[in-house]
Enzyme design. Structure first.
Site, short mmCIF file in Angstrom:
data_model
loop_
_atom_site.label_atom_id
_atom_site.label_comp_id
_atom_site.label_asym_id
_atom_site.label_seq_id
_atom_site.Cartn_x
_atom_site.Cartn_y
_atom_site.Cartn_z
CG PHE A 161 -1.12 46.21 40.35
CD1 PHE A 161 -0.71 45.03 39.74
CD2 PHE A 161 -0.42 46.68 41.44
CE1 PHE A 161 0.39 44.33 40.22
CE2 PHE A 161 0.69 45.99 41.92
CZ PHE A 161 1.08 44.81 41.31
CE LYS A 209 11.73 40.14 36.88
NZ LYS A 209 11.46 40.42 38.24
CB CYS A 258 7.02 43.34 37.04
SG CYS A 258 7.41 44.10 38.62
N1 SAJ Z 1 -3.24 38.81 36.44
C1 SAJ Z 1 -4.34 38.41 35.70
N2 SAJ Z 1 -4.64 37.08 35.66
C2 SAJ Z 1 -3.89 36.15 36.31
C3 SAJ Z 1 -2.77 36.56 37.05
C4 SAJ Z 1 -2.46 37.91 37.10
O1 SAJ Z 1 -5.05 39.22 35.09
O2 SAJ Z 1 -4.25 34.95 36.23
C5 SAJ Z 1 -2.90 40.25 36.50
C6 SAJ Z 1 -2.96 40.85 37.91
O3 SAJ Z 1 -4.27 41.18 38.28
C7 SAJ Z 1 -2.06 42.04 37.79
C8 SAJ Z 1 -0.99 41.56 36.80
O4 SAJ Z 1 -1.55 40.44 36.14
O5 SAJ Z 1 -2.75 43.15 37.23
C9 SAJ Z 1 0.34 41.19 37.42
O6 SAJ Z 1 0.13 40.52 38.66
P1 SAJ Z 1 0.97 39.24 39.12
O7 SAJ Z 1 0.47 38.82 40.43
O8 SAJ Z 1 0.93 38.19 38.05
O9 SAJ Z 1 2.48 39.73 39.14
P2 SAJ Z 1 3.26 40.99 39.79
O10 SAJ Z 1 3.41 42.04 38.73
O11 SAJ Z 1 2.71 41.41 41.09
O12 SAJ Z 1 4.70 40.30 40.07
C10 SAJ Z 1 5.40 39.65 38.99
C11 SAJ Z 1 5.83 38.25 39.44
N3 SAJ Z 1 6.29 37.49 38.28
C12 SAJ Z 1 5.80 36.26 37.99
O13 SAJ Z 1 4.94 35.72 38.64
C13 SAJ Z 1 6.42 35.56 36.81
C14 SAJ Z 1 6.94 38.36 40.50
O14 SAJ Z 1 7.45 37.08 40.84
C15 SAJ Z 1 8.09 39.23 39.96
O15 SAJ Z 1 9.14 39.38 40.91
C16 SAJ Z 1 7.50 40.61 39.69
O16 SAJ Z 1 6.52 40.47 38.63
C17 SAJ Z 1 8.64 41.52 39.26
O17 SAJ Z 1 9.10 42.30 40.11
O18 SAJ Z 1 9.11 41.41 38.12
#
Ligand code: SAJ
Length: 426
Positions: free
Chosen positions: A335, A216, A270
């Site tokens: 976010f 994880k 996360c």
């Molecule tokens: N972000 C960027 N650029 C990108 C992708 C995301 O700047 O190309 C930013 C987003 O805007 C946001 C942050 O990253 O601020 C996180 O967003 P996210 O959509 O990547 O992830 P989370 O935090 O909503 O959810 C993640 C997921 N993990 C992965 O994709 C590896 C989800 O599957 C997990 O279950 C979750 O964390 C968790 O609960 O740990």
């Protein structure tokens, strides 16, 4: 193994959807939370968090009598622990995992445990947390045996099965995603697998508890490192006068390159937290993971500097004006796109930092909320995008919400635009 009654400890963003989805499979589910408001809300068939489709599943589960919430734990055949694991500062280290909530949950369920029960830790945890949880349970119940001392013959089975669902898609991903199931013994893994089979359509893959914990943390660190790469590229490209969005599009045409998107920083509960659990346990070795965190954490400051630069440019072009006459508009506070969740949002952090130093008007466009959060944004105005575009001198795009993507880029003065997501400048 038969599970007639399942108890979920912690009814937040992971626990509540999990409880409701299990209840939708016609299993008796007892949800336990210390928050009386959450318990009362759920028992009315309503929800206290925002997640698409969750309200329908909870309403049906409560109405049909399969889901009930309480503040006091009750006996069950399986216990799923889904409580927060934040970090805390300790001995000069800013990011030490805080297992207080797991310890409290262990103490809470220990008195109702009975021979044959299964305890699953779902909370994202540092490596070793499941063993620690089993130790806390054993300490509280010396009359029962646990896997760390009695292996396959133990009274209680213990496993770690990390949640991996994406906020905004939780109800679907809970069912469709594969699950990593890390039992403290093979029989613990088997027991946990039969529990997840009740509602998971994806594959259930078994491993050890420590590997499941690390899996994880690895998934979220992988994403963090890749976002850091994109964020660093955006800063380099700004210096070299290259459009980073075009650059990434071009590089991604290579069959083995897949760069993520830069932004104003990494938010949520996360990805910005979990990599620190690895750094905290192996500080000498986790050099890249630590640097990625630092790169992503510093990105909001870079955006704030860019806003100040744009204000400076505006004032040089309009010498009759002072900073007090400049109107700044921030597009987006959440976010990530198309959600209303402002917790741990870099966009919110940036907006708050600007509003406290900027002497002029400050507008916020956030189509997913009805009012601005209390605190630093008290003097800001929540407006629609048309008003903002008509009145703002400097525009800061912080979240790539759908609504913003439909605004034609031609309306914006590029000199005074900071487009941290490449919505209008890509
Ligand atoms: N972000 C960027 N650029 C990108 C992708 C995301 O700047 O190309 C930013 C987003 O805007 C946001 C942050 O990253 O601020 C996180 O967003 P996210 O959509 O990547 O992830 P989370 O935090 O909503 O959810 C993640 C997921 N993990 C992965 O994709 C590896 C989800 O599957 C997990 O279950 C979750 O964390 C968790 O609960 O740990």
């Amino acid at each position: 193994m038969n599970f007639n009654t399942i108890s979920v400890i912690g009814l937040g963003y992971i626990g509540l959807p999990t409880a409701a989805v299990i209840a939708s499979r016609r299993k008796q589910v007892i949800g336990v939370d210390i928050n009386q408001h959450a318990v009362d809300t759920i028992n009315r068939g309503e929800i206290h968090i925002v997640e698409p489709e969750l309200d329908i599943v909870v309403r049906a589960a409560v109405k049909e009598g399969y889901l009930r919430a309480t503040t006091t734990p009750e006996p069950a055949d399986a216990f799923l622990i889904a409580v927060p694991t934040p970090f805390k500062a300790e001995n000069g280290n800013e990011h030490v995992p805080d297992l207080t909530y797991i310890q409290a949950a262990s103490k809470t369920i220990a008195p109702v445990l009975k021979r044959g029960d299964l305890v699953i830790l779902e909370s994202t945890s540092p490596v070793g947390a499941t063993e620690q949880m089993a130790a806390w349970l054993a300490e509280a119940r010396p009359d029962l045996t646990f896997p760390q001392t009695h292996g396959e013959e133990s009274d209680i089975r213990v496993a770690h099965c990390p949640e991996r669902v994406l906020p905004g898609h939780v109800v679907r991903e809970l069912v469709e995603n594969d699950r990593v199931i890390g039992g403290m013994t093979a029989r613990c893994s088997q027991a946990a697998t039969s529990l997840y089979r009740i509602f998971v359509e994806g594959e259930c893959i078994t491993t050890t508890a420590r590997t499941a914990e690390m899996a994880k943390l690895t998934e979220n660190s992988f994403r963090d490192v890749n976002i850091a790469f994109a964020n660093e590229l955006s800063i380099i490209c700004d210096k070299l006068d290259i459009n980073v969005w075009e650059l990434i599009r071009l590089a991604n045409r290579h069959p083995r390159v897949n760069i993520l998107q830069p932004g104003p920083g990494v938010g949520g509960h996360c990805i910005a937290v979990d990599p620190w659990f690895i750094v905290s346990e192996t500080p000498e070795e986790a050099r890249l993971i630590r640097t990625a965190r630092e790169v992503n954490d510093s990105k909001p400051h870079w955006v704030i500097d860019k806003v100040n630069e744009a204000v400076g440019k505006f004032l040089s072009a309009n010498p009759d004006k002072t900073a007090k006459d400049v109107t700044i508009a921030c597009f987006g506070l959440a976010f990530k796109p198309d959600i209303d969740d402002l917790r741990e949002s870099p966009a919110l952090k940036i907006a708050e930092a600007i509003v406290v130093t900027h002497p002029g008007s400050f507008l916020v466009v956030e189509p997913n909320i009805k009012g601005l959060p209390e605190g630093k944004l008290a003097d800001a105005r929540l407006v629609d995008h048309i008003t903002a575009l008509e009145t703002a001198d400097v525009v800061v795009l912080l979240v790539d919400h759908k609504t913003f993507k439909s605004i034609p880029a031609g309306q914006l003065k590029e000199d005074y635009l900071i487009d941290s997501r490449g919505v209008w400048t890509s």
